[in-house]
Design a protein around this motif. Structure first.
Motif, PDB file in Angstrom:
ATOM      1  N   VAL A   1     -49.182   4.659 -32.748  1.00  0.00           N
ATOM      2  CA  VAL A   1     -47.935   5.388 -32.570  1.00  0.00           C
ATOM      3  C   VAL A   1     -47.429   5.780 -33.953  1.00  0.00           C
ATOM      4  O   VAL A   1     -47.205   4.915 -34.798  1.00  0.00           O
ATOM      5  CB  VAL A   1     -46.869   4.528 -31.845  1.00  0.00           C
ATOM      6  CG1 VAL A   1     -45.576   5.310 -31.674  1.00  0.00           C
ATOM      7  CG2 VAL A   1     -47.394   4.037 -30.504  1.00  0.00           C
ATOM      8  N   GLY A   2     -47.287   7.093 -34.180  1.00  0.00           N
ATOM      9  CA  GLY A   2     -46.711   7.570 -35.435  1.00  0.00           C
ATOM     10  C   GLY A   2     -45.213   7.700 -35.286  1.00  0.00           C
ATOM     11  O   GLY A   2     -44.729   8.168 -34.256  1.00  0.00           O
TER      12      GLY A   2
ATOM     13  N   SER B   1     -56.800   8.278 -38.445  1.00  0.00           N
ATOM     14  CA  SER B   1     -56.205   9.197 -39.411  1.00  0.00           C
ATOM     15  C   SER B   1     -54.720   9.327 -39.101  1.00  0.00           C
ATOM     16  O   SER B   1     -54.313   9.403 -37.942  1.00  0.00           O
ATOM     17  CB  SER B   1     -56.890  10.562 -39.367  1.00  0.00           C
ATOM     18  OG  SER B   1     -56.823  11.098 -38.071  1.00  0.00           O
ATOM     19  N   VAL B   2     -53.918   9.343 -40.168  1.00  0.00           N
ATOM     20  CA  VAL B   2     -52.475   9.464 -40.045  1.00  0.00           C
ATOM     21  C   VAL B   2     -52.051  10.662 -40.892  1.00  0.00           C
ATOM     22  O   VAL B   2     -52.155  10.633 -42.120  1.00  0.00           O
ATOM     23  CB  VAL B   2     -51.756   8.182 -40.519  1.00  0.00           C
ATOM     24  CG1 VAL B   2     -50.252   8.337 -40.384  1.00  0.00           C
ATOM     25  CG2 VAL B   2     -52.253   6.966 -39.743  1.00  0.00           C
ATOM     26  N   ALA B   3     -51.617  11.740 -40.244  1.00  0.00           N
ATOM     27  CA  ALA B   3     -51.113  12.930 -40.936  1.00  0.00           C
ATOM     28  C   ALA B   3     -49.627  12.711 -41.175  1.00  0.00           C
ATOM     29  O   ALA B   3     -48.890  12.379 -40.248  1.00  0.00           O
ATOM     30  CB  ALA B   3     -51.355  14.177 -40.091  1.00  0.00           C
TER      31      ALA B   3
ATOM     32  N   GLY C   1     -48.712  12.875 -37.066  1.00  0.00           N
ATOM     33  CA  GLY C   1     -49.844  12.887 -36.148  1.00  0.00           C
ATOM     34  C   GLY C   1     -50.775  11.722 -36.416  1.00  0.00           C
ATOM     35  O   GLY C   1     -51.049  11.398 -37.572  1.00  0.00           O
ATOM     36  N   VAL C   2     -51.239  11.086 -35.358  1.00  0.00           N
ATOM     37  CA  VAL C   2     -52.229  10.014 -35.471  1.00  0.00           C
ATOM     38  C   VAL C   2     -53.412  10.386 -34.589  1.00  0.00           C
ATOM     39  O   VAL C   2     -53.248  11.010 -33.539  1.00  0.00           O
ATOM     40  CB  VAL C   2     -51.647   8.639 -35.063  1.00  0.00           C
ATOM     41  CG1 VAL C   2     -50.614   8.166 -36.063  1.00  0.00           C
ATOM     42  CG2 VAL C   2     -51.053   8.667 -33.663  1.00  0.00           C
ATOM     43  N   ALA C   3     -54.614  10.018 -35.032  1.00  0.00           N
ATOM     44  CA  ALA C   3     -55.816  10.307 -34.237  1.00  0.00           C
ATOM     45  C   ALA C   3     -56.891   9.280 -34.565  1.00  0.00           C
ATOM     46  O   ALA C   3     -57.152   8.993 -35.740  1.00  0.00           O
ATOM     47  CB  ALA C   3     -56.325  11.721 -34.533  1.00  0.00           C
ATOM     48  N   TRP C   4     -57.527   8.766 -33.523  1.00  0.00           N
ATOM     49  CA  TRP C   4     -58.654   7.835 -33.672  1.00  0.00           C
ATOM     50  C   TRP C   4     -59.961   8.609 -33.655  1.00  0.00           C
ATOM     51  O   TRP C   4     -60.101   9.579 -32.907  1.00  0.00           O
ATOM     52  CB  TRP C   4     -58.689   6.849 -32.515  1.00  0.00           C
ATOM     53  CG  TRP C   4     -57.608   5.837 -32.499  1.00  0.00           C
ATOM     54  CD1 TRP C   4     -56.461   5.882 -31.768  1.00  0.00           C
ATOM     55  CD2 TRP C   4     -57.566   4.606 -33.232  1.00  0.00           C
ATOM     56  NE1 TRP C   4     -55.715   4.756 -32.007  1.00  0.00           N
ATOM     57  CE2 TRP C   4     -56.366   3.953 -32.896  1.00  0.00           C
ATOM     58  CE3 TRP C   4     -58.441   3.997 -34.134  1.00  0.00           C
ATOM     59  CZ2 TRP C   4     -56.013   2.722 -33.437  1.00  0.00           C
ATOM     60  CZ3 TRP C   4     -58.090   2.770 -34.670  1.00  0.00           C
ATOM     61  CH2 TRP C   4     -56.888   2.146 -34.330  1.00  0.00           C
ATOM     62  N   SER C   5     -60.930   8.162 -34.429  1.00  0.00           N
ATOM     63  CA  SER C   5     -62.285   8.696 -34.295  1.00  0.00           C
ATOM     64  C   SER C   5     -62.803   8.283 -32.923  1.00  0.00           C
ATOM     65  O   SER C   5     -62.325   7.306 -32.330  1.00  0.00           O
ATOM     66  CB  SER C   5     -63.189   8.166 -35.413  1.00  0.00           C
ATOM     67  OG  SER C   5     -63.283   6.751 -35.354  1.00  0.00           O
TER      68      SER C   5
ATOM     69  N   THR D   1     -48.837   9.859 -30.517  1.00  0.00           N
ATOM     70  CA  THR D   1     -49.539   8.686 -29.993  1.00  0.00           C
ATOM     71  C   THR D   1     -51.004   9.029 -29.826  1.00  0.00           C
ATOM     72  O   THR D   1     -51.361  10.200 -29.632  1.00  0.00           O
ATOM     73  CB  THR D   1     -48.979   8.236 -28.630  1.00  0.00           C
ATOM     74  OG1 THR D   1     -49.105   9.323 -27.706  1.00  0.00           O
ATOM     75  CG2 THR D   1     -47.529   7.815 -28.732  1.00  0.00           C
ATOM     76  N   ALA D   2     -51.848   8.028 -29.893  1.00  0.00           N
ATOM     77  CA  ALA D   2     -53.281   8.234 -29.664  1.00  0.00           C
ATOM     78  C   ALA D   2     -53.919   6.913 -29.248  1.00  0.00           C
ATOM     79  O   ALA D   2     -53.684   5.876 -29.879  1.00  0.00           O
ATOM     80  CB  ALA D   2     -53.965   8.769 -30.919  1.00  0.00           C
TER      81      ALA D   2
END
Length: 167
Positions: free
Chosen positions: A20-21, A65-67, A54-58, A9-10
């Motif tokens: 949410v990934g 970004s979605v890994a 993994g998810v991450a917002w700038s 989550t991010a």
């Protein structure tokens, strides 16, 4: 609700958007918060190829970004209002399964932790283009489940499954 078991989550820094990934297609979901209510946004036209590890917002909340499990191992979206649009893949992709992602505080660098050497792939963002940087001189020793940039964008920590467990 997410379509399957969630893996990551991010929140955006302003706490308005939650990513949410998860295991099941569409592999990630984005929610917009208004007060205590979260409303799922429409899925983007182009989805990741497999589960989102993994998810991450700038930091500015513009890029997500979605890994994920299968090539291209990282998918990057740009948010305009409540719409996410997939950007072109970086010219050089991570070598294998994307496990986690982390943005530098200035939003210039994106690091993706992976299963195979070099175990971390770092990109420099110029506009909507992501260019892979040279590998670090000292690589993590093994599979890397996560990466994390320091708040001043100077240091990058990479976790590992074998000693010394952090690089």
């Amino acid at each position: 609700l997410p379509a399957g078991a969630s893996l990551s989550t991010a929140w955006t820094d302003d706490s308005v958007y939650l990513a949410v990934g998860h295991y099941t297609s569409p592999f990630f979901s984005v929610y917009k918060r208004a007060g205590d209510v979260l409303t799922k946004l429409a899925d983007p036209a182009t989805l990741p190829t497999q589960r989102a590890n993994g998810v991450a917002w700038s930091p500015d909340g513009v890029y997500l970004s979605v890994a994920h499990l299968f090539s291209p191992y990282v998918t990057i979206y740009k948010r305009a209002g409540d719409v996410l649009t997939k950007l072109a893949n970086p010219a050089t992709l991570p070598p294998n399964t994307g496990r986690g992602a982390s943005w530098s505080a200035d939003g210039v660098y994106l690091s993706v932790s992976t299963d195979l050497t070099p175990f971390v792939t770092t990109y420099k963002r110029a506009g909507d283009v992501f260019t892979k940087l040279a590998n670090p001189a000292t690589l993590p020793p093994s599979f890397s489940p996560a990466a994390s940039w320091s708040p001043d964008s100077v240091y990058l920590a990479i976790s590992s499954t074998t000693t010394p467990f952090i690089t």
